[in-house]
Design a protein around this motif. Structure first.
Motif, PDB file in Angstrom:
ATOM      1  N   ALA A 178       8.495   6.211 -25.663  1.00  0.00           N
ATOM      2  CA  ALA A 178       7.447   6.085 -24.651  1.00  0.00           C
ATOM      3  C   ALA A 178       7.180   4.607 -24.460  1.00  0.00           C
ATOM      4  CB  ALA A 178       6.175   6.815 -25.078  1.00  0.00           C
ATOM      5  N   GLY A 179       7.273   4.170 -23.240  1.00  0.00           N
ATOM      6  CA  GLY A 179       7.047   2.758 -22.947  1.00  0.00           C
ATOM      7  C   GLY A 179       6.457   2.576 -21.577  1.00  0.00           C
ATOM      8  N   GLY A 180       5.832   1.423 -21.401  1.00  0.00           N
ATOM      9  CA  GLY A 180       5.268   1.107 -20.089  1.00  0.00           C
ATOM     10  C   GLY A 180       3.782   1.276 -20.024  1.00  0.00           C
ATOM     11  N   LYS A 230       0.772  -1.231   0.000  1.00  0.00           N
ATOM     12  CA  LYS A 230       0.000   0.000   0.000  1.00  0.00           C
ATOM     13  C   LYS A 230       0.812   1.293   0.000  1.00  0.00           C
ATOM     14  CE  LYS A 230      -3.967   1.946   2.407  1.00  0.00           C
ATOM     15  NZ  LYS A 230      -4.956   1.759   3.454  1.00  0.00           N
ATOM     16  N   TYR A 231       1.878   1.388   0.785  1.00  0.00           N
ATOM     17  CA  TYR A 231       2.468   2.689   1.074  1.00  0.00           C
ATOM     18  C   TYR A 231       3.788   3.029   0.388  1.00  0.00           C
ATOM     19  CZ  TYR A 231      -1.066   2.945   4.718  1.00  0.00           C
ATOM     20  OH  TYR A 231      -2.253   2.978   5.390  1.00  0.00           O
ATOM     21  N   CYS A 232       4.593   2.071   0.022  1.00  0.00           N
ATOM     22  CA  CYS A 232       5.899   2.383  -0.572  1.00  0.00           C
ATOM     23  C   CYS A 232       5.730   2.640  -2.072  1.00  0.00           C
ATOM     24  CB  CYS A 232       6.914   1.272  -0.330  1.00  0.00           C
ATOM     25  SG  CYS A 232       8.508   1.611  -1.128  1.00  0.00           S
ATOM     26  N   THR A 233       5.778   3.898  -2.437  1.00  0.00           N
ATOM     27  CA  THR A 233       5.600   4.297  -3.835  1.00  0.00           C
ATOM     28  C   THR A 233       6.635   3.635  -4.740  1.00  0.00           C
ATOM     29  OG1 THR A 233       4.765   6.417  -3.070  1.00  0.00           O
ATOM     30  CG2 THR A 233       5.465   6.296  -5.364  1.00  0.00           C
ATOM     31  N   VAL A 234       7.854   3.521  -4.280  1.00  0.00           N
ATOM     32  CA  VAL A 234       8.912   2.941  -5.099  1.00  0.00           C
ATOM     33  C   VAL A 234       8.628   1.464  -5.361  1.00  0.00           C
ATOM     34  CG1 VAL A 234      11.383   2.470  -5.275  1.00  0.00           C
ATOM     35  CG2 VAL A 234      10.601   4.598  -4.225  1.00  0.00           C
ATOM     36  N   SER A 235       8.335   0.710  -4.322  1.00  0.00           N
ATOM     37  CA  SER A 235       8.049  -0.710  -4.484  1.00  0.00           C
ATOM     38  C   SER A 235       6.851  -0.929  -5.387  1.00  0.00           C
ATOM     39  CB  SER A 235       7.800  -1.355  -3.108  1.00  0.00           C
ATOM     40  OG  SER A 235       7.497  -2.721  -3.246  1.00  0.00           O
ATOM     41  N   ARG A 236       5.797  -0.175  -5.172  1.00  0.00           N
ATOM     42  CA  ARG A 236       4.582  -0.338  -5.968  1.00  0.00           C
ATOM     43  C   ARG A 236       4.809   0.055  -7.423  1.00  0.00           C
ATOM     44  NH1 ARG A 236      -0.117  -0.957  -4.007  1.00  0.00           N
ATOM     45  NH2 ARG A 236      -1.108   0.763  -5.122  1.00  0.00           N
ATOM     46  N   GLY A 249       5.042  -1.222 -12.657  1.00  0.00           N
ATOM     47  CA  GLY A 249       5.570  -0.533 -13.830  1.00  0.00           C
ATOM     48  C   GLY A 249       5.073   0.900 -13.900  1.00  0.00           C
ATOM     49  N   ALA A 250       5.788   1.714 -14.602  1.00  0.00           N
ATOM     50  CA  ALA A 250       5.416   3.113 -14.803  1.00  0.00           C
ATOM     51  C   ALA A 250       5.684   3.456 -16.258  1.00  0.00           C
ATOM     52  CB  ALA A 250       6.240   4.036 -13.901  1.00  0.00           C
TER      53      ALA A 250
END
Length: 146
Positions: free
Chosen positions: A144-146, A118-124, A129-130
């Motif tokens: 552009a990918g992802g 829920k809380y770790c933006t990096v892990s999520r 993917g971004a």
């Protein structure tokens, strides 16, 4: 969720410095370049971001557990078939809890789960993917990918 901006400037061949708006900086270079040490590689920075994010979240979600001695180790494992990507990232949380203190163990386990669910933006972001866009000097999107 906050937006972030990092500026990365070239110091020399394969030697860069990343800076944030608050004045912090970190050196980025190839691991095999003795002239650019000490430094982090880009993958090491990604792993550090996972460990740091996990630690910051555990600080907030495990307040009832004394976790001053918490150590977070992040390892990456890549295989040839991963084709230039990190294959598996393992985040390990190490802490000596008082023997028999099931409440502390449960609180820490809950904090670790919440970190990654829920809380770790990096892990999520890594997990889901971004979208990545590469913009050229004239503003044209070149990738552009992802």
């Amino acid at each position: 969720m906050a937006d972030y901006r990092i500026e990365t400037l070239r110091n020399g061949e394969r030697d860069w410095t990343a800076r944030n708006d608050r004045g912090a900086e970190v050196r980025i270079a190839a691991a095999d370049d003795p002239g650019a040490q000490p430094s982090f590689t880009p993958v090491e920075l990604l792993l550090a971001a996972l460990g740091g994010c996990g630690g910051l979240v555990v600080d907030r979600t495990a307040r009832t557990v004394d976790h001053d001695g918490l150590r977070i180790t992040v390892d990456s494992v890549s295989r040839p078939e991963d084709d230039g990507r990190v294959g598996v990232v393992r985040v390990s949380y190490e802490l000596d809890l008082p023997e028999g203190d099931t409440r502390a163990a449960e609180a820490l386990e809950r904090a670790i789960r919440l970190t990654h669910e829920k809380y770790c933006t990096v892990s999520r972001t890594v997990e889901h993917g971004a979208r990545v866009e590469a913009q050229g000097p004239d503003g044209t999107i070149l990738f552009a990918g992802g």
